[in-house]
Enzyme design. Structure first.
Site, PDB file in Angstrom:
ATOM      1  N   ASP A  37      52.506 -16.264  41.363  1.00  0.00           N
ATOM      2  CA  ASP A  37      52.750 -17.035  42.516  1.00  0.00           C
ATOM      3  C   ASP A  37      52.103 -18.305  42.460  1.00  0.00           C
ATOM      4  OD1 ASP A  37      53.428 -17.188  45.186  1.00  0.00           O
ATOM      5  OD2 ASP A  37      51.886 -15.673  45.983  1.00  0.00           O
ATOM      6  N   GLY A  38      52.779 -19.301  43.481  1.00  0.00           N
ATOM      7  CA  GLY A  38      52.092 -20.320  43.830  1.00  0.00           C
ATOM      8  C   GLY A  38      52.500 -21.672  43.309  1.00  0.00           C
ATOM      9  N   TRP A  81      66.027 -14.289  47.193  1.00  0.00           N
ATOM     10  CA  TRP A  81      67.373 -14.675  47.549  1.00  0.00           C
ATOM     11  C   TRP A  81      67.455 -15.319  48.939  1.00  0.00           C
ATOM     12  CZ3 TRP A  81      70.418 -15.016  43.591  1.00  0.00           C
ATOM     13  CH2 TRP A  81      70.312 -13.866  42.563  1.00  0.00           C
ATOM     14  N   SER A 114      53.419  -7.225  46.753  1.00  0.00           N
ATOM     15  CA  SER A 114      54.720  -7.334  47.218  1.00  0.00           C
ATOM     16  C   SER A 114      55.899  -6.448  46.308  1.00  0.00           C
ATOM     17  CB  SER A 114      54.832  -8.887  46.848  1.00  0.00           C
ATOM     18  OG  SER A 114      53.903  -9.629  47.588  1.00  0.00           O
ATOM     19  N   GLU A 138      63.582 -10.076  47.322  1.00  0.00           N
ATOM     20  CA  GLU A 138      63.468 -10.969  48.601  1.00  0.00           C
ATOM     21  C   GLU A 138      63.590 -12.321  48.262  1.00  0.00           C
ATOM     22  OE1 GLU A 138      62.393  -9.422  51.492  1.00  0.00           O
ATOM     23  OE2 GLU A 138      62.779  -7.898  49.803  1.00  0.00           O
ATOM     24  N   LEU A 170      54.548  -8.993  20.530  1.00  0.00           N
ATOM     25  CA  LEU A 170      54.415  -8.966  22.012  1.00  0.00           C
ATOM     26  C   LEU A 170      55.894  -8.706  22.613  1.00  0.00           C
ATOM     27  CD1 LEU A 170      52.690  -9.427  24.820  1.00  0.00           C
ATOM     28  CD2 LEU A 170      53.894 -11.618  24.561  1.00  0.00           C
ATOM     29  N   HIS A 181      58.283 -24.680  39.512  1.00  0.00           N
ATOM     30  CA  HIS A 181      59.029 -23.803  38.677  1.00  0.00           C
ATOM     31  C   HIS A 181      59.178 -23.972  37.322  1.00  0.00           C
ATOM     32  CE1 HIS A 181      59.448 -21.708  42.577  1.00  0.00           C
ATOM     33  NE2 HIS A 181      60.291 -22.593  43.016  1.00  0.00           N
ATOM     34  N   ARG A 236      48.300  -9.025  47.576  1.00  0.00           N
ATOM     35  CA  ARG A 236      49.271  -8.052  48.111  1.00  0.00           C
ATOM     36  C   ARG A 236      50.169  -7.864  46.517  1.00  0.00           C
ATOM     37  NH1 ARG A 236      50.296 -11.828  52.061  1.00  0.00           N
ATOM     38  NH2 ARG A 236      52.045 -12.958  50.882  1.00  0.00           N
ATOM     39  N   ARG A 292      59.286 -28.368  44.910  1.00  0.00           N
ATOM     40  CA  ARG A 292      58.897 -27.256  44.639  1.00  0.00           C
ATOM     41  C   ARG A 292      59.639 -26.882  43.395  1.00  0.00           C
ATOM     42  NH1 ARG A 292      57.300 -23.291  47.916  1.00  0.00           N
ATOM     43  NH2 ARG A 292      58.456 -21.973  46.994  1.00  0.00           N
ATOM     44  N   ARG A 318      53.995 -24.386  46.051  1.00  0.00           N
ATOM     45  CA  ARG A 318      52.707 -24.867  46.485  1.00  0.00           C
ATOM     46  C   ARG A 318      51.950 -25.933  45.840  1.00  0.00           C
ATOM     47  NH1 ARG A 318      49.795 -19.514  48.468  1.00  0.00           N
ATOM     48  NH2 ARG A 318      51.510 -18.830  47.471  1.00  0.00           N
TER      49      ARG A 318
HETATM   50  C1  V0D Z   1      60.143 -19.501  38.475  1.00  0.00           C
HETATM   51  C2  V0D Z   1      57.076 -18.980  37.517  1.00  0.00           C
HETATM   52  C3  V0D Z   1      61.179 -18.221  33.138  1.00  0.00           C
HETATM   53  C4  V0D Z   1      58.040 -18.110  38.552  1.00  0.00           C
HETATM   54  C5  V0D Z   1      58.073 -19.158  36.080  1.00  0.00           C
HETATM   55  C6  V0D Z   1      65.579 -16.487  37.482  1.00  0.00           C
HETATM   56  C7  V0D Z   1      59.266 -18.605  39.230  1.00  0.00           C
HETATM   57  C8  V0D Z   1      59.477 -20.105  36.218  1.00  0.00           C
HETATM   58  C9  V0D Z   1      62.301 -17.623  33.372  1.00  0.00           C
HETATM   59  C10 V0D Z   1      63.000 -16.795  32.528  1.00  0.00           C
HETATM   60  C11 V0D Z   1      61.393 -18.606  36.563  1.00  0.00           C
HETATM   61  C12 V0D Z   1      63.966 -15.738  32.798  1.00  0.00           C
HETATM   62  C13 V0D Z   1      64.711 -14.984  31.895  1.00  0.00           C
HETATM   63  C14 V0D Z   1      64.308 -15.032  30.961  1.00  0.00           C
HETATM   64  C15 V0D Z   1      63.463 -15.850  30.387  1.00  0.00           C
HETATM   65  C16 V0D Z   1      62.822 -16.554  31.084  1.00  0.00           C
HETATM   66  C17 V0D Z   1      62.202 -17.438  34.783  1.00  0.00           C
HETATM   67  C18 V0D Z   1      63.144 -17.382  36.830  1.00  0.00           C
HETATM   68  C19 V0D Z   1      62.029 -18.080  37.333  1.00  0.00           C
HETATM   69  C20 V0D Z   1      64.067 -16.548  37.764  1.00  0.00           C
HETATM   70  F1  V0D Z   1      65.033 -14.139  29.973  1.00  0.00           F
HETATM   71  N1  V0D Z   1      60.795 -18.896  34.222  1.00  0.00           N
HETATM   72  N2  V0D Z   1      61.577 -18.429  35.334  1.00  0.00           N
HETATM   73  N3  V0D Z   1      63.368 -16.928  35.415  1.00  0.00           N
HETATM   74  N4  V0D Z   1      60.193 -19.353  37.201  1.00  0.00           N
END
Ligand code: V0D
Length: 229
Positions: A10-11, A59, A185, A57, A121, A27, A183, A23, A14
């Site tokens: 999370d975060g 979406w 969630s 959620e 892992l 990510h 939480r 934002r 922000r």
């Molecule tokens: C955004 C922080 C890697 C949280 C990490 C589609 C929110 C970066 C993946 C990822 C997201 C997905 C599938 C996979 C390997 C890596 C990813 C999403 C969001 C949502 F097989 N980062 N990441 N997928 N964030």
């Protein structure tokens, strides 16, 4: 010893906003932290890490943010798949992929097959995942197997757990949530029955190898106190 760690990342948004950045930048950096943590956890001999990347959620977020998130798996694998394979890290997911664009689904399935032979892992990404949804899908699948005469009706927990998306994984030992919220969630309700909970104040992009060691140290401290009496 930690076999299975779960993290609510999370975060990110922000953290980026605080620096006057979009934002989506948060990510992107958050995805880079996944790589760092996976490599270090693998070195430490942790069996599995389950990361909450996208909840059922999420979406509700603005379209442009959703579009960016859907591109992250591709960005992630283009950059890191080689390194993951070299380090024997296996990628898998829980959740319902069908809701994502076909290309996103393809990229993820491709990464799964390319790392399927890896025995280090297991990096489990929770995508379009919700725990109540998981439990009701499991109940439905079990009921269907009973109707089809494939299994006997029972209230056995072990039998039920075979129908969960994490059926091949041990129970979670420790659950970490970054960025201050305390939480669950809708994350891994069943699997967290015996887990230690750790809520930390820093955002996910600030998580690193050192923070991972802190979490493991704290887990061992708690376990020692528990085991000592
Ligand atoms: C955004 C922080 C890697 C949280 C990490 C589609 C929110 C970066 C993946 C990822 C997201 C997905 C599938 C996979 C390997 C890596 C990813 C999403 C969001 C949502 F097989 N980062 N990441 N997928 N964030």
């Amino acid at each position: 010893m930690i076999k299975h760690m779960a993290i609510i990342m999370d975060g990110n948004g922000r953290w980026a906003k605080k620096q006057g950045l979009p934002r989506t930048y948060g990510h992107k950096i958050g995805a880079e932290r996944i790589r760092d943590v996976a490599l270090e956890a693998n070195k430490m001999g942790i069996q599995a890490i389950t990361l909450y990347a996208f909840s059922t959620e999420n979406w509700k977020r603005p379209d442009d943010e959703i579009n960016f998130l859907c591109k992250l798996p591709k960005m992630f694998f283009n950059k890191y798949i080689k390194e993951l394979i070299e380090n024997n890290i296996k990628v898998s997911y829980i959740g319902e992929l069908e809701a994502f664009p076909i290309e996103t689904q393809q990229v993820i399935k491709d990464a799964l097959s390319k790392t399927n032979h890896c025995s280090g892992l297991e990096l489990v990404i929770a995508l379009n995942y919700g725990s109540r949804r998981e439990i009701s899908l499991a109940a439905n699948a079990y009921a269907q197997d009973v109707v089809d005469g494939k299994v006997e009706i029972s209230n056995n927990e072990e039998v039920f757990s075979n129908y969960m998306m994490t059926s091949h994984l041990p129970d979670v030992d420790v659950m970490v949530r970054t960025s201050g919220e305390q939480r669950l969630s809708n994350f891994l309700l069943w699997q967290l029955a015996y887990a230690e909970f750790m809520f930390v104040d820093y955002a996910w992009p600030e998580f690193n190898e050192e923070k991972l060691h802190e979490v493991v140290y704290e887990f061992n401290q708690r376990n020692r106190r528990f085991g000592g009496v």
